[in-house]
Design a protein around this motif. Structure first.
Motif, short mmCIF file in Angstrom:
data_model
loop_
_atom_site.label_atom_id
_atom_site.label_comp_id
_atom_site.label_asym_id
_atom_site.label_seq_id
_atom_site.Cartn_x
_atom_site.Cartn_y
_atom_site.Cartn_z
N LEU A 113 0.82 -1.21 0.00
CA LEU A 113 0.00 0.00 0.00
C LEU A 113 0.86 1.26 0.00
CD1 LEU A 113 -2.94 -0.85 2.40
CD2 LEU A 113 -3.15 0.17 0.14
N MET A 114 1.89 1.28 0.82
CA MET A 114 2.75 2.46 0.90
C MET A 114 3.45 2.73 -0.43
SD MET A 114 4.29 2.40 4.79
CE MET A 114 4.87 0.73 4.77
N VAL A 115 3.92 1.67 -1.07
CA VAL A 115 4.57 1.84 -2.38
C VAL A 115 3.56 2.32 -3.41
CG1 VAL A 115 5.72 0.63 -4.28
CG2 VAL A 115 6.47 0.26 -1.92
N GLY A 116 2.36 1.75 -3.41
CA GLY A 116 1.33 2.18 -4.35
C GLY A 116 0.99 3.65 -4.19
N LEU A 117 0.87 4.09 -2.94
CA LEU A 117 0.58 5.51 -2.70
C LEU A 117 1.78 6.38 -3.06
CD1 LEU A 117 -1.43 5.17 0.63
CD2 LEU A 117 -2.32 5.67 -1.66
N GLY A 118 2.99 5.87 -2.86
CA GLY A 118 4.20 6.61 -3.27
C GLY A 118 4.24 6.79 -4.78
N ILE A 119 3.83 5.78 -5.52
CA ILE A 119 3.78 5.88 -6.98
C ILE A 119 2.77 6.96 -7.38
CG2 ILE A 119 3.09 4.66 -9.10
CD1 ILE A 119 4.23 2.08 -7.79
N ALA A 120 1.65 7.00 -6.69
CA ALA A 120 0.64 8.04 -6.98
C ALA A 120 1.22 9.44 -6.75
CB ALA A 120 -0.60 7.82 -6.12
N LEU A 121 1.99 9.61 -5.67
CA LEU A 121 2.61 10.91 -5.40
C LEU A 121 3.66 11.27 -6.45
CD1 LEU A 121 3.03 10.81 -1.52
CD2 LEU A 121 1.52 12.28 -2.86
N MET A 122 4.46 10.30 -6.88
CA MET A 122 5.46 10.57 -7.92
C MET A 122 4.80 11.00 -9.22
SD MET A 122 8.80 8.08 -7.82
CE MET A 122 7.94 6.70 -8.47
N ASN A 123 3.70 10.34 -9.57
CA ASN A 123 3.00 10.73 -10.79
C ASN A 123 2.42 12.14 -10.68
OD1 ASN A 123 3.46 8.51 -12.43
ND2 ASN A 123 1.78 7.37 -11.51
N ALA A 124 1.92 12.49 -9.51
CA ALA A 124 1.39 13.85 -9.31
C ALA A 124 2.50 14.88 -9.45
CB ALA A 124 0.73 13.95 -7.94
N ASP A 125 3.68 14.60 -8.90
CA ASP A 125 4.80 15.53 -9.01
C ASP A 125 5.28 15.65 -10.46
OD1 ASP A 125 6.80 17.30 -7.76
OD2 ASP A 125 8.21 15.75 -8.44
N ALA A 126 5.34 14.53 -11.18
CA ALA A 126 5.73 14.57 -12.59
C ALA A 126 4.71 15.37 -13.39
CB ALA A 126 5.87 13.16 -13.15
N ALA A 127 3.43 15.22 -13.08
CA ALA A 127 2.39 15.99 -13.77
C ALA A 127 2.60 17.48 -13.55
CB ALA A 127 1.00 15.56 -13.28
N ARG A 128 2.95 17.87 -12.33
CA ARG A 128 3.21 19.27 -12.02
C ARG A 128 4.38 19.80 -12.85
NH1 ARG A 128 6.93 21.63 -9.40
NH2 ARG A 128 7.75 19.70 -8.54
N GLU A 129 5.47 19.02 -12.91
CA GLU A 129 6.65 19.45 -13.67
C GLU A 129 6.36 19.58 -15.16
OE1 GLU A 129 10.56 17.81 -12.90
OE2 GLU A 129 9.79 16.93 -11.04
#
Length: 184
Positions: free
Chosen positions: A155-171
């Motif tokens: 679960l923690m890794v899955g949520l971490g992946i979601a955060l990384m995608n959100a940051d990449a979307a911002r960039e």
């Protein structure tokens, strides 16, 4: 084109494993493979377009980068109701295969990473983030197998992946906005 095909092929592999073992992190990563295939096809189509039109595609790509995160949040929410640990061996093996695919794609895209523009930024950030996510998935498998037989590492890794995608979307969004302003 090869990057898009590799991503689409491994989407099928990882989605099947994720569904079979109930893994949030593999589900997130499989959806990300599908998104990466779509992104790379869009990039391929847009390379000959004007800077302003490429910037518009970059903004669309930024929005697309959020889709895997939203799908992951939904899957994580469902997983919170059961909290059953995924089988760590298929989790680690699928993560290792995904790492191989993503490293191959990152090497192919690395020569383009310093080019200006949101499209090249989107392609490179996707490959880089995916390789990092795969290392985390493999680690979650090992932790689940050897240290803590729980759904939480996945679960923690899955949520971490979601955060990384959100940051990449911002960039990518920021690069596309800058590109659009420069082309006006």
């Amino acid at each position: 084109m090869l990057v898009a095909l590799l991503n689409f092929a491994y989407f099928g592999v990882e989605f099947t494993v994720a569904s079979t073992i109930g893994s949030v992190s593999l589900f997130a990563d499989s959806i990300d493979f599908l998104e990466d295939a779509s992104v790379n096809l869009l990039i391929l189509a847009a390379l000959g377009w004007t800077a302003r039109r490429r910037a518009s595609v970059g903004m669309l790509l930024a929005a697309m980068l959020l889709v895997p995160g939203i799908a992951t949040l939904w899957t994580a929410w469902e997983k919170f109701n059961t909290l059953v640990a995924p089988d760590p061996i298929p989790l680690s093996i699928a993560g290792l295969g995904a790492l191989g695919v993503n490293l191959t794609c990152a090497v192919m895209l690395a020569r383009h990473r310093h080019r200006e523009g949101s499209l090249t930024k989107a392609a490179f950030l996707s490959a880089r983030n995916d390789a990092l996510a795969n290392v985390a998935i493999i680690s979650a498998g090992f932790v689940t197998a050897l240290v803590w037989r729980s759904a939480w590492p996945d679960l923690m890794v899955g949520l971490g992946i979601a955060l990384m995608n959100a940051d990449a979307a911002r960039e990518v969004w920021q690069a596309a906005r800058s590109e659009r302003r420069a082309s006006s």
